[in-house]
Motif scaffolding. Structure first.
Motif, PDB file in Angstrom:
ATOM      1  N   THR A  10      43.360  37.327  38.451  1.00 16.08           N
ATOM      2  CA  THR A  10      44.477  36.564  37.918  1.00 16.08           C
ATOM      3  C   THR A  10      45.775  37.345  38.037  1.00 16.08           C
ATOM      4  O   THR A  10      45.766  38.576  38.096  1.00 16.08           O
ATOM      5  N   SER A  11      46.863  36.604  38.052  1.00 12.80           N
ATOM      6  CA  SER A  11      48.183  37.223  37.979  1.00 12.80           C
ATOM      7  C   SER A  11      48.460  37.581  36.525  1.00 12.80           C
ATOM      8  O   SER A  11      47.735  37.162  35.617  1.00 12.80           O
ATOM      9  N   VAL A  12      49.518  38.314  36.283  1.00  3.35           N
ATOM     10  CA  VAL A  12      49.897  38.682  34.914  1.00  3.35           C
ATOM     11  C   VAL A  12      50.123  37.439  34.061  1.00  3.35           C
ATOM     12  O   VAL A  12      49.801  37.423  32.875  1.00  3.35           O
ATOM     13  N   ASP A  13      50.624  36.358  34.683  1.00  2.00           N
ATOM     14  CA  ASP A  13      50.888  35.139  33.910  1.00  2.00           C
ATOM     15  C   ASP A  13      49.736  34.133  33.952  1.00  2.00           C
ATOM     16  O   ASP A  13      49.898  32.967  33.619  1.00  2.00           O
ATOM     17  N   GLY A  14      48.542  34.587  34.345  1.00  2.00           N
ATOM     18  CA  GLY A  14      47.337  33.781  34.175  1.00  2.00           C
ATOM     19  C   GLY A  14      47.000  32.786  35.266  1.00  2.00           C
ATOM     20  O   GLY A  14      46.238  31.849  35.032  1.00  2.00           O
ATOM     21  N   THR A 152      43.295  41.718  36.558  1.00  2.00           N
ATOM     22  CA  THR A 152      44.694  41.315  36.500  1.00  2.00           C
ATOM     23  C   THR A 152      45.496  42.127  37.511  1.00  2.00           C
ATOM     24  O   THR A 152      45.445  43.355  37.513  1.00  2.00           O
ATOM     25  N   PHE A 156      53.626  38.352  39.210  1.00  2.94           N
ATOM     26  CA  PHE A 156      53.972  37.220  38.351  1.00  2.94           C
ATOM     27  C   PHE A 156      54.214  36.046  39.286  1.00  2.94           C
ATOM     28  O   PHE A 156      55.138  36.074  40.091  1.00  2.94           O
ATOM     29  N   GLY A 158      54.427  32.524  38.398  1.00  2.47           N
ATOM     30  CA  GLY A 158      55.294  31.470  37.886  1.00  2.47           C
ATOM     31  C   GLY A 158      54.710  30.075  37.971  1.00  2.47           C
ATOM     32  O   GLY A 158      55.052  29.207  37.186  1.00  2.47           O
TER      33      GLY A 158
END
Length: 194
Positions: A10-14, A152, A156, A158
């Motif tokens: 996953t990216s930092v923003d899920g 992770t 990010f 978006g």
């Protein structure tokens, strides 16, 4: 009884991929320490092509001897001619309402009552079962997931395909371990509180 583990990037923003599900955004954020860790600790989660590239083609499974993935997770491999992406595992399953026949004899299709099918797989002897993705399938199987292992990446996005979909609801988890790498990646494991 085998555990079902949602082992996911996953990216930092899920987000687990771009809006179309493409996960290439994560490959730009790899470093030798991180890839070395995955190759030694989770070699079974590296696809057949990746295993050759990393020199671990013969590495035995450590945590999982079965993989379950949704059709959209399976399709990127098909697009490059990889019909059996995890042929080094004894069991590969693709959940699909649209596919009527598996493109490879090593891949089995799951239709119908997916929860019942996973419960049957969990009752068998063996190592764990890796839930490879995606978000819709994880939502269907949320009550069967025993462990979350989240990789992770330091990016990010978006927007994109979220790690979870409607249906997850609040689920209490217990942190079991976490590891951080110099390139900014983390791997964190959580167990379900029952």
């Amino acid at each position: 009884m085998r555990k079902l583990t949602y082992f996911i990037a996953t990216s930092v923003d899920g987000f687990i991929g771009a809006p179309d599900g493409n996960g290439d955004c994560f490959y730009a954020h790899l470093d030798p320490e991180f890839t070395g860790y995955l190759a030694s600790e989770y070699p079974e989660t590296v696809s057949a092509l990746g295993r050759e590239h990393l020199g671990i083609a013969g590495a035995p499974p450590r945590h999982f001897d079965a993989v379950i993935m949704g059709r959209r997770t399976y399709e990127p491999g098909l697009a490059v001619g990889m019909t059996s992406p995890y042929g080094h595992l004894p069991e590969q399953y693709v959940v699909s309402r649209g596919l009527t026949a598996a493109p490879d004899p090593e891949v089995r299709l799951l239709h119908g009552d997916i929860v019942a099918a996973v419960r049957e797989l969990k009752a068998r002897d063996g190592l764990g079962i890796w839930l490879c993705g995606g978000a819709d399938l994880a939502a269907q199987l949320i009550d069967e997931i025993d462990e979350f292992v989240v990789k992770t990446y330091p990016v990010f996005l978006g927007t994109g395909m979220p790690m979870s979909r409607a249906g997850f609801g609040a689920r209490p988890l217990e942190l079991t371990w976490s590891k951080t790498f110099g390139g900014g990646q983390t791997v964190t494991a959580y167990a379900r509180r029952r």
